[in-house]
Write a protein that holds these residues in place. Sequence first.
Motif, PDB file in Angstrom:
ATOM      1  N   ILE A   1       0.843  -1.209   0.000  1.00 54.89           N
ATOM      2  CA  ILE A   1       0.000   0.000   0.000  1.00 54.89           C
ATOM      3  C   ILE A   1       0.873   1.251   0.000  1.00 54.89           C
ATOM      4  O   ILE A   1       0.644   2.200  -0.772  1.00 54.89           O
ATOM      5  N   LYS A   2       1.909   1.258   0.838  1.00 55.42           N
ATOM      6  CA  LYS A   2       2.777   2.437   0.909  1.00 55.42           C
ATOM      7  C   LYS A   2       3.594   2.601  -0.371  1.00 55.42           C
ATOM      8  O   LYS A   2       3.875   3.731  -0.788  1.00 55.42           O
TER       9      LYS A   2
ATOM     10  N   SER B   1       3.003   9.084  -2.108  1.00 56.46           N
ATOM     11  CA  SER B   1       2.870  10.533  -1.890  1.00 56.46           C
ATOM     12  C   SER B   1       1.637  10.893  -1.078  1.00 56.46           C
ATOM     13  O   SER B   1       1.379  12.072  -0.832  1.00 56.46           O
ATOM     14  N   ILE B   2       0.836   9.931  -0.699  1.00 51.59           N
ATOM     15  CA  ILE B   2      -0.347  10.209   0.093  1.00 51.59           C
ATOM     16  C   ILE B   2       0.104  10.414   1.534  1.00 51.59           C
ATOM     17  O   ILE B   2       0.510   9.464   2.219  1.00 51.59           O
TER      18      ILE B   2
END
Length: 317
Positions: free
Chosen positions: A37-38, A43-44
Amino acid sequence: MPLEPATYINNLDTSNPQETDPLSQTDDHLKLIKTTIKATFPSIIGRVEASHAELNKLDGCTSSTAELNILTGCTSTTTEMNVLTGITPTTDELNKLSGLTSDAADLNKIDGLTAEASELNVLDGITNVTTDEINRLEGVTSSIQTQIDGKQDPVVAGDGIVVSGNTISSFGCPYAVVIDSKVAGLGHQLSTTRHNCQVDTIIHSMDSAVTENNDTVYLPAGTYYFEGMAHAYNPSGSSTNGDVRVGLYTDGGTFIAHEGVGYLGERDGREFTCMGKFTTDGDRFRLRIRASTGGTSYYGRQGHTGIASYIKFWKIV
């Protein structure tokens, strides 16, 4: 327990973990999920509020970040943006509108325009020309200068002629009148030799070139009608013995035409006239009077001053 190799969330295997996998590998699966997920959303760093519908609007978008940034600050509506549908001008062509201040009414004036750029450029530099002035060219089918050059030179009118616009009017033939008003008393006795009548006062002249010299009149070249008159009288109590004649002659003595002939009775006085037409290259003319035979008749007026002779000339225009 199998643990799939995965870098991004699309690499995850939804069949893992299996029911037979030991519980001790659960943390490995959870760590793999976090890692992918990361890696997928590096950039979230805050809360994402876009809905799936809003995010789906980017589906199929191939624009670059720089291209999307062109819309920064854009406030146009969908309707306004749709105006560009089907537009084909190039950037250079659209840039020609840069700084344009015309409104719709101004632009609508070119509706239906078929002129080429080269034709419109003919107007370049024209200033201070009004619509009325341009409309004066309506119906012009050839060079204006050529038409002007082809016009007749200004008409110069002579005496008795009036030129107004394209109308020429005449109020009579140019004429001259030369008289003698100085004869008094007995005058001059007539004989068979012709006597030169005095015509030494110009009272009207058709031309400054008309001059007199005591008993002759100079006329410029032309064709003339004339009328000559000489006055004679008979102071005696008997009739003259012959006719009295008067005529127009050149300065050299050549008879022109139409000699006037008359008769004097006892103590009679009368005017003798001649008239006619002649053409000259420029000469002097005189009026002459004589008696057919010697006698007592006289040229001039008896007893008082008055017109003893005159010549009128009318130039044929």
